[in-house]
Design an enzyme around this catalytic site. Structure first.
Site, PDB file in Angstrom:
ATOM      1  N   CYS A  64      15.385  37.034  33.817  1.00  0.00           N
ATOM      2  CA  CYS A  64      14.145  36.647  34.480  1.00  0.00           C
ATOM      3  C   CYS A  64      14.181  36.799  35.994  1.00  0.00           C
ATOM      4  O   CYS A  64      13.219  37.281  36.605  1.00  0.00           O
ATOM      5  CB  CYS A  64      13.758  35.227  34.089  1.00  0.00           C
ATOM      6  SG  CYS A  64      14.920  33.928  34.588  1.00  0.00           S
ATOM      7  N   HIS A  96      13.488  29.224  34.412  1.00  0.00           N
ATOM      8  CA  HIS A  96      12.826  30.520  34.296  1.00  0.00           C
ATOM      9  C   HIS A  96      12.241  30.867  35.661  1.00  0.00           C
ATOM     10  O   HIS A  96      11.876  29.983  36.437  1.00  0.00           O
ATOM     11  CB  HIS A  96      11.722  30.481  33.237  1.00  0.00           C
ATOM     12  CG  HIS A  96      11.054  31.804  33.009  1.00  0.00           C
ATOM     13  ND1 HIS A  96      11.766  32.965  32.839  1.00  0.00           N
ATOM     14  CD2 HIS A  96       9.740  32.156  32.962  1.00  0.00           C
ATOM     15  CE1 HIS A  96      10.922  33.971  32.673  1.00  0.00           C
ATOM     16  NE2 HIS A  96       9.691  33.509  32.759  1.00  0.00           N
ATOM     17  N   ASP A 127       4.306  37.384  35.533  1.00  0.00           N
ATOM     18  CA  ASP A 127       5.651  37.304  34.953  1.00  0.00           C
ATOM     19  C   ASP A 127       5.980  38.616  34.262  1.00  0.00           C
ATOM     20  O   ASP A 127       5.323  39.001  33.294  1.00  0.00           O
ATOM     21  CB  ASP A 127       5.708  36.142  33.957  1.00  0.00           C
ATOM     22  CG  ASP A 127       7.131  35.784  33.558  1.00  0.00           C
ATOM     23  OD1 ASP A 127       8.055  36.572  33.852  1.00  0.00           O
ATOM     24  OD2 ASP A 127       7.325  34.710  32.958  1.00  0.00           O
TER      25      ASP A 127
END
Length: 612
Positions: free
Chosen positions: A261, A320, A343
């Site tokens: 991530c 995250h 994202d």
């Protein structure tokens, strides 16, 4: 009189670069921003007369057309007028002419070709003047990406605390970022239409969100969460975006191995800042991955507290990382302008493609999950309810743990101008446990399931042959008769045995018999189990109001072979109490990797310090 023609062009890179905040781009062509004028000086074959006209043409993308706003034709005037492209005379000295060109604040961004046509006395002269790059303009009040504060995020080059170099002004990075747009499936299928949509930051950020990962295309980074990185680089070893982007280009657009991530977020931050959109990186701790979009993380465990992976589709990641970009939401209305969640980590598909956002942070805070794009998923990441179910052999389930405050802790970004952390949790949700926060959660649930319910109960999914209903998830649990927690007896050091204790307390005035089933596993930072390292059971008698400790030791030899680079271990204790009551206790442990430095003995060789 001989026809007039252009003999030389001065793009005034220094002047234009300073005015447009683009002087750090090391490009051979001029880089400017939309909605703002830029100057160039033309050397002519002779001095122009008053009857001669200068007609400019700008084109971007294949099959450029005025209908698609990828082409514009305009001529010089004394003033900059009109809503489209304009040209105005600034100064004239004999055979040199300085003109000011300006694009509209909603112009398509990208690489343009500039041409000129000079007409005089029935004679015409056409010439290509060259290429320039047009970017979004956060300094222009009419641009959708306008950011009023002078502290524009994308001018920062790195975050030293994280060791990540964004490098948006490094060699070739702007060209690579434009290539990412050109390599997208939308451009490959219909290039003219794709380019015409690049005036819109919503469209551009959505394309970049998909292209930074490689799940649906030959995107930039290939994800890997299994702890094995053969044939590539461990995500923990990357130190910036530049090496990744350059490797993608040199490898002829083959996805770079590997990312997680923070790598996806770092690369997307570089790309969006490079294109002119103010962007920052955001970290969320205890981040939910809600696969079925019921705004609840549902975890299924056995009688030892071990995760049943065949039933558990949701997860809670230890942390995250995603991005926020600042722009207006013309599709939603001004109330939702500002920071937008994006994202690039490939978690769930959005309209058939692995991408996420843009989702308005304001919409998330207010529970408006029905608004574009991907509101339910982002809302769950920061504010889902966390529920653990004990799965019985007869395929019945029993709730053993629930927490409305566990998800979405310490949502953070970097301060502008320093390496300090800024907590932005209050931008995403009202204070945990407050009446307003619960009202917003209920509002989000109702918006999500409006029109999908049959009667009062809303169907969520089928697990192990049983239907789960949303109102089942919100039932209150009974007050426990015992409490428990894990307590470390010494710091958890990599290379050492792990020593801790399970501390149990009887809250009643009666004696209680407790069966304690302990389990432990090495895990990834996504909390996915890797290997079991603890499995034992204890019978415990708790007297009235008594507290007891169960000592636990996990030897280094037991966990060393299965520990990943994340260096994380998850412990669980399922406590089965008299009369059927159950208590689940969990603890995440991150092993610390210290290097001890001691001063060398006087007279020893070297500089006085030696690692031990």
């Amino acid at each position: 009189m001989a026809g007039i023609r252009v003999t030389k062009v001065d793009w005034q890179r220094s002047r234009n670069g300073a005015a447009h905040h683009t002087q750090e781009y090391p490009c051979p062509e001029l880089v400017v921003r939309r909605g703002q004028s830029f100057s160039l000086t033309l050397e002519l074959s002779r001095a122009p007369d008053c009857e001669e006209t200068f007609i400019f043409m700008v084109e971007t993308g294949p099959r450029a057309s005025e209908a698609l706003h990828t082409k514009a034709v305009f001529q010089t005037s004394e003033l900059e007028l009109g809503e489209g492209w304009t040209a105005a005379k600034e100064a004239q000295m004999e055979n040199t002419l300085t003109v000011s060109l300006a694009s509209p604040p909603n112009a398509v961004i990208g690489r343009y070709l500039l041409s000129i046509r000079l007409s005089s006395h029935r004679k015409h002269s056409n010439r290509r003047l060259g290429e320039f790059v047009l970017l979004f303009n956060p300094w222009c009040a009419e641009d959708d990406v306008f950011l009023a504060s002078e502290e524009i995020i994308f001018v920062e080059k790195h975050i030293r605390a994280q060791g990540w170099n964004y490098g948006q002004f490094e060699e070739d990075i702007l060209n690579i970022c434009l290539s990412i747009l050109d390599r997208s499936p939308g451009h490959q299928n219909n290039p003219a239409t794709d380019v015409s949509c690049r005036h819109d930051p919503i469209y551009v950020t959505r394309v970049i969100s998909a292209m930074v990962n490689s799940n649906n295309d030959r995107g930039v980074v290939q994800g890997q969460w299994q702890g094995k990185y053969d044939g590539g680089t461990s995500p923990l070893h990357w130190r910036g975006s530049v090496a990744i982007l350059q490797k993608w280009l040199k490898g002829r657009y083959k996805p770079v191995k590997y990312g997680q991530c923070w790598v996806f977020a770092g690369v997307m931050c570089t790309v969006l800042r490079c294109l002119g959109i103010a962007t920052r990186v955001v970290s969320n701790f205890n981040s939910a991955h809600d696969t079925d979009q019921n705004l609840s993380v549902d975890k299924y465990v056995d009688s030892f507290g071990r995760t049943l992976e065949d039933l558990t589709e949701d997860s809670m990641w230890n942390f995250h990382v995603w991005n926020e970009s600042w722009f207006a939401r013309q599709d939603l209305g001004p109330s939702y302008n500002g920071w937008q969640v994006l994202d690039a980590t490939p978690q769930e598909e959005s309209e058939g493609v692995f991408r996420c956002g843009p989702a308005s942070v304001t919409a998330i805070r207010e529970g408006d999950v029905h608004l574009a794009h991907d509101g339910p998923f982002v809302f769950a990441e920061v504010n889902a309810d966390y529920i653990t179910w004990l799965w019985h052999e007869d395929e019945s389930r029993e709730r053993v743990y629930s927490n409305t405050k566990k998800i979405g802790r310490c949502i953070s970004t970097k301060a502008v101008g320093s390496d300090s952390r800024v907590d932005i949790t209050d931008l995403y949700k009202y204070p945990e446990g407050s009446r307003k926060e619960r009202q917003v959660y209920s509002k989000a649930v109702k918006r999500l399931f409006s029109g999908k319910a049959s009667g009062r109960r809303t169907w969520i999914r089928r697990a192990g042959g049983r239907c789960l209903w949303h109102d089942d998830l919100l039932e209150p649990t009974t007050k426990p008769s015992i409490t428990g927690k894990f307590k470390l007896l010494e710091p958890p050091m990599l290379g050492h045995d792990l020593r801790l204790a399970l501390c149990l307390a009887n809250l009643t005035s009666r004696v209680q018999q407790v069966r304690v089933n302990l389990s432990g596993a090495t895990i990834l930072y996504t909390r996915k189990p890797v290997a079991e390292i603890l499995h034992e059971s204890h019978a415990v008698r708790l007297g009235r109001q008594e507290e007891k400790r169960i000592p636990i030791t996990i030897s280094y030899s037991k966990y060393k072979e299965d520990l990943t680079e994340d260096k994380k271990i998850l412990l669980a204790a399922m406590c089965l109490v008299t009369k059927g009551e159950k208590l689940l206790v969990e603890k995440d442990i991150t092993l610390e990797d210290f290097i001890t430095i001691k001063r060398a003995h006087p007279g020893a060789s070297g500089e006085g310090l030696s690692p031990v």
